[in-house]
Design a protein around this motif. Structure first.
Motif, short mmCIF file in Angstrom:
data_model
loop_
_atom_site.label_atom_id
_atom_site.label_comp_id
_atom_site.label_asym_id
_atom_site.label_seq_id
_atom_site.Cartn_x
_atom_site.Cartn_y
_atom_site.Cartn_z
N VAL A 14 0.83 -1.21 0.00
CA VAL A 14 0.00 0.00 0.00
C VAL A 14 0.87 1.26 0.00
CG1 VAL A 14 -1.66 1.34 1.34
CG2 VAL A 14 -1.98 -1.13 1.08
N VAL A 15 1.91 1.26 0.83
CA VAL A 15 2.81 2.41 0.88
C VAL A 15 3.48 2.63 -0.48
CG1 VAL A 15 4.96 3.27 1.88
CG2 VAL A 15 3.23 2.24 3.36
N SER A 16 3.88 1.54 -1.13
CA SER A 16 4.51 1.64 -2.45
C SER A 16 3.58 2.31 -3.45
CB SER A 16 4.92 0.26 -2.95
OG SER A 16 5.44 0.32 -4.26
N VAL A 17 2.32 1.92 -3.43
CA VAL A 17 1.34 2.52 -4.34
C VAL A 17 1.17 4.01 -4.06
CG1 VAL A 17 -1.10 2.54 -5.01
CG2 VAL A 17 0.09 0.35 -4.72
N LEU A 18 1.16 4.37 -2.78
CA LEU A 18 0.91 5.75 -2.40
C LEU A 18 2.08 6.68 -2.70
CD1 LEU A 18 -0.93 5.24 1.03
CD2 LEU A 18 -1.95 5.82 -1.18
#
Length: 478
Positions: free
Chosen positions: A308-312
């Motif tokens: 999720v952090v990577s996407v954000l």
């Protein structure tokens, strides 16, 4: 009413083929499925699922592309419905929950995390391909494959490698050896490298076991293939005409790595896996008869958060330049849901050993003295991995060898080495042996590389891989 009676008789007849009436299969919420007395017909949905993966992309590619999820659902229901009718909803729920919580969810969460994070890393700029440069990229990818997974390493490096060799007439061999080394053989040293080894880790194999026990196998095979590629590349490079000279260094051509914010996230993935291996708080939860330990829950939650952090934090434009989309991981998720479901009775039968329906297979990998035949484990695991899928194939032979990780890491360590090497190495035999193979094939064809057909690729693998595997057999498994 007479018609209903006839249909009831037919159903009863079919179910009687699946499980003998004399067997006492008491279904309870916490009882484990016994493979003793189970008919080999229970393996039909599993075989059908794997054959669908192998054949549909070749024989009906358009249909498969649009309907693979429906095919997976069909085979899943082909197992689930008769299993529920035979053993009851309690046993069915227990087996499905057990498989989902301990195998499928951890497996797909790790793959998704690596896929997402690696898709946010872009190698920009221009590299001038040639014998030394291309060999160095293949060597780098071979090492990276065990750190960020064969999928991650393949997706990070295949596009810059293709750009480095644009305009060349002879570049098929470069992509083929990339599949050999980066998409398969390089992922043999950690559970992060290739899905089969992660399944072994979930079954209790120590995180660094493959690092120490498969290093020599990997070094021999990778070393031979890198030398063979370098010599082959020198030959083809010398035959190129009108080859563009290396570009002048500039802001447009200078090599750079973008999406660096994802690099710490790769280390976070590794940290989450190591945490679950080293941290043993002794806290567990019983979920419908399945023991779920706290460290496993924490690991999977951390992996989801990393993705999720990577996407954000990754600009969408960067992912677009990388050719990133979600379809590959969605396909893997759907197909493996059916695979992990339909493999339930197969594993149960294998665990029954000589008392199960697959006793002839047990005999094939077991010597007269009752000891495992390691060469047979290597070639059978590997041969099936090349044509089916190496993750479930590994699981089948892991259980055929007893399924006890401590025993396999101890007295039977050579057997586990043979199973692990076979599953990882021989996934390179065909385009369908490992998920990154087909992804690399698709990207290369899209970039204009005239890749060989299914059997044309096998010609390459027969010439270059089988002699390496024969040498490995002679050195370590006889």
């Amino acid at each position: 009413m007479a018609g209903m009676g006839r249909w009831s008789a037919v159903v009863a007849g079919i179910l009687s083929l699946l499980v003998p009436l004399s067997s006492a299969h008491a279904a309870s919420a916490t009882a484990a499925l016994s493979g003793v007395g189970l008919s080999p017909l229970w393996a039909v949905p599993f075989a059908g699922m794997l054959l669908s993966i192998a054949l549909f992309p070749l024989l009906a590619n358009r249909f498969w592309h649009h309907h693979y999820g429906k095919v997976a659902l069909f085979w899943g229901l082909a197992f689930l419905v008769p299993f529920t009718l035979t053993f009851g909803p309690s046993m069915t729920t227990h087996e499905v929950v057990h498989t989902a919580l301990l195998e499928y969810i951890p497996f797909i969460v790790l793959l998704a995390a690596l896929f997402t994070v690696s898709g946010g890393i872009l190698v920009a700029g221009h590299i001038h391909g040639g014998p030394a440069t291309n060999t160095a990229i293949l060597a780098l990818g071979t090492v990276l494959a065990s750190l960020i997974g064969t999928t991650g390493a393949s997706m990070v490096l295949i596009r810059p490698l293709l750009r480095a060799n644009e305009g060349r007439k002879h570049n098929v061999h470069t992509v083929v050896f990339f599949i050999f080394l980066v998409s398969n053989i390089g992922g043999s040293l950690t559970p992060l490298g290739d899905p089969p080894l992660f399944l072994g880790f979930l079954k209790g194999v120590s995180f660094f076991w493959t690092t120490t026990h498969l290093f020599h196998d990997t070094a021999v095979v990778a070393g031979i293939l890198l030398v063979a590629y370098y010599l082959l590349e020198r030959y083809f490079y010398s035959r190129e005409v009108d080859l563009a000279a290396a570009p002048e260094a500039s802001a447009e051509t200078k090599l750079s790595l973008r999406g660096l914010q994802n690099v710490p996230l790769l280390f976070a993935v590794i940290g989450a896996i190591l945490l679950s291996a080293l941290w043993k708080p002794g806290v567990f939860f019983d979920v419908y008869g399945t023991r779920l330990e706290l460290q496993w829950i924490v690991r999977d939650v951390l992996l989801v958060l990393v993705a999720v952090v990577s996407v954000l934090i990754t600009p969408q434009l960067l992912r677009e330049r990388n050719g990133f989309d979600w379809e590959p991981i969605l396909e893997v998720g759907k197909l493996f849901a059916a695979i992990f479901l339909t493999i339930i009775p197969v594993i149960a039968i294998l665990k029954a050993g000589s008392n199960g329906a697959f006793a002839p297979l047990v005999a094939l990998v077991t010597g007269p003295d009752g000891q495992p035949v390691n060469a047979a484990y290597f070639w059978l695991t590997g041969g099936l991995s090349g044509f089916l899928d190496n993750a479930p194939t590994y699981l089948v032979f892991f259980n055929l060898a007893g399924g006890d990780a401590h025993q396999l890491m101890g007295p039977l360590q050579v057997t586990l080495e043979a199973i692990s090497a076979g599953a990882v190495f021989m996934g390179a035999l065909t385009y369908i042996g490992n998920a990154p193979n087909f992804m690399v094939l698709s990207i290369a064809k899209h970039r204009g590389v005239k890749m060989p057909s299914f059997f044309g690729y096998m010609g390459w693998s027969i010439v270059f891989l089988l002699p390496c595997f024969a040498l490995i057999t002679w050195l370590y498994f006889i």
